[in-house]
Design an enzyme around this catalytic site. Structure first.
Site, short mmCIF file in Angstrom:
data_model
loop_
_atom_site.label_atom_id
_atom_site.label_comp_id
_atom_site.label_asym_id
_atom_site.label_seq_id
_atom_site.Cartn_x
_atom_site.Cartn_y
_atom_site.Cartn_z
N HIS A 169 53.33 68.11 56.98
CA HIS A 169 54.87 67.51 56.81
C HIS A 169 55.42 68.71 57.95
O HIS A 169 56.16 68.95 57.79
CB HIS A 169 55.07 68.03 55.21
N GLU A 273 54.32 64.99 61.69
CA GLU A 273 53.26 65.24 60.31
C GLU A 273 51.84 64.66 60.87
O GLU A 273 52.03 63.81 61.07
CB GLU A 273 53.63 64.76 59.39
O1 TA6 Z 1 57.33 62.05 55.66
C1 TA6 Z 1 58.54 61.75 55.07
C2 TA6 Z 1 59.55 61.77 54.07
O2 TA6 Z 1 58.34 61.29 53.31
C3 TA6 Z 1 61.10 61.35 53.85
O3 TA6 Z 1 60.86 60.26 52.73
C4 TA6 Z 1 61.78 62.82 53.57
O4 TA6 Z 1 61.50 62.05 51.71
C5 TA6 Z 1 60.73 63.49 53.44
O5 TA6 Z 1 59.39 63.37 53.36
C6 TA6 Z 1 61.53 64.84 52.97
O6 TA6 Z 1 60.50 65.29 51.12
P1 TA6 Z 1 60.42 66.31 50.17
O7 TA6 Z 1 60.05 65.91 49.67
O8 TA6 Z 1 60.22 67.42 51.30
O9 TA6 Z 1 62.14 66.10 50.53
#
Ligand code: TA6
Length: 300
Positions: A169, A273
């Site tokens: 991510h 990601e």
């Molecule tokens: O990858 C995008 C996502 O799924 C968004 O929906 C947002 O929630 C982001 O990840 C961040 O997630 P986190 O759990 O690290 O705050």
């Protein structure tokens, strides 16, 4: 041959980082970088002569039981809320909340590979792991050099089939997301997860640009390029073993709603990601393994 922690190369030190958490720091003539054992979380990569490529929030916490904000969170064995009830919270699985073991590091021509490991036995103290009680071994190889390569290998060490989602991510630093574009997704379909978006898949037309909260899971196995209009920098992201590319920027409201994300930080980052999520979850028979790799290249 990977060295043991006791035999780390001179360019690699195991130190006490933020919050007293152990961090592996790498410094060679080619690049600097760091990865925390907490979540095997890469929090920095800077090739020689470049500005930092990985973005970190100034509000990030470095606390057991919480994810570090920024860097490269490892989402495993589920993505977001997961594909079935009873997994989240926490979102994005438990791997980024667990203490990974440092297997060792080796240097070759100024490039350093740090290898870390997590098994189901290591997650006994991680409450969220109870939601996914399957034997596994996850091995993560991070190569800090002129490029950054991260490779996550998951092995099914049990005797029954397992299925999991995964994502690297990655938070990338940009001058301003409003003058940033992501090339390479033209024609790809995506699931739009932004507020108010419909359930149907959408087809991307041209480059991805940012004018509001953007949260998309693309069906794409190819290379993308983040074109940072504000700085002129281009960040290439090549990958193997990944069927999805996720693009995210929280924009104003979501940034303000996250306690570990500064209200004014959202223009300085974009998440691109490398993932296998939703219908592209990985299925492994007993004894099988799967590797997902991302390679970041900076020009200018
Ligand atoms: O990858 C995008 C996502 O799924 C968004 O929906 C947002 O929630 C982001 O990840 C961040 O997630 P986190 O759990 O690290 O705050």
């Amino acid at each position: 041959m990977t060295s043991t922690p006791a035999e780390l190369p001179e360019s690699v030190v195991l130190a006490e980082g933020e919050g007293g958490l152990p961090v592996v720091r790498v410094a060679t003539a080619v690049a600097t970088g760091e990865v925390y054992l907490h979540g095997a979380h890469v929090t920095a990569w800077t090739p020689a002569g470049s500005d930092p490529v990985i973005w970190m929030s100034g509000e990030s916490r470095f606390t057991p039981g919480e994810a570090i904000r920024g860097g490269i969170p490892i989402c495993f064995p589920w993505f977001g809320a997961g594909r079935e009830p009873g997994l989240a919270p926490p979102p994005h699985g438990f791997a980024r909340l667990a203490g990974w073991r440092l297997l060792g590091a080796e240097e070759r021509d100024g490039e350093v590979t740090v290898t870390l490991r997590l098994t189901d036995a290591d997650t006994a103290g991680v409450k969220a792991a109870a939601a996914w009680p399957h034997p596994f071994t996850a091995t993560y190889a991070v190569t800090f050099g002129r490029e950054l390569t991260v490779a996550l290998t998951v092995e099914n060490t049990g005797d029954a089939e397992i299925s999991f989602e995964e994502a690297l991510h990655t938070y990338l630093a940009v001058a301003d997301v409003r003058t940033t574009a992501v090339q390479g997704l033209d024609g790809a379909t995506y699931l739009d997860k932004a507020p108010g978006a419909g359930p149907d898949h959408v087809t991307q037309e041209g480059d991805v640009t940012f004018t509001e909260e953007t949260d998309r899971v693309y069906a794409s196995s190819g290379t993308v390029v983040v074109v940072d209009g504000g700085s002129g920098r281009r960040i290439g992201i090549a990958k193997e073993g990944s069927a999805n590319t996720v693009v995210w920027n929280p924009w104003v409201d979501k940034a303000a709603a996250m306690p570990d994300f500064g209200d004014d930080e959202w223009p300085a980052m974009v998440c691109v990601e490398t993932a296998n999520a939703l219908d592209d979850a990985v299925v492994l028979a007993a004894g099988q393994r799967h590797t997902m790799t991302a390679r970041y290249t900076v020009t200018r």
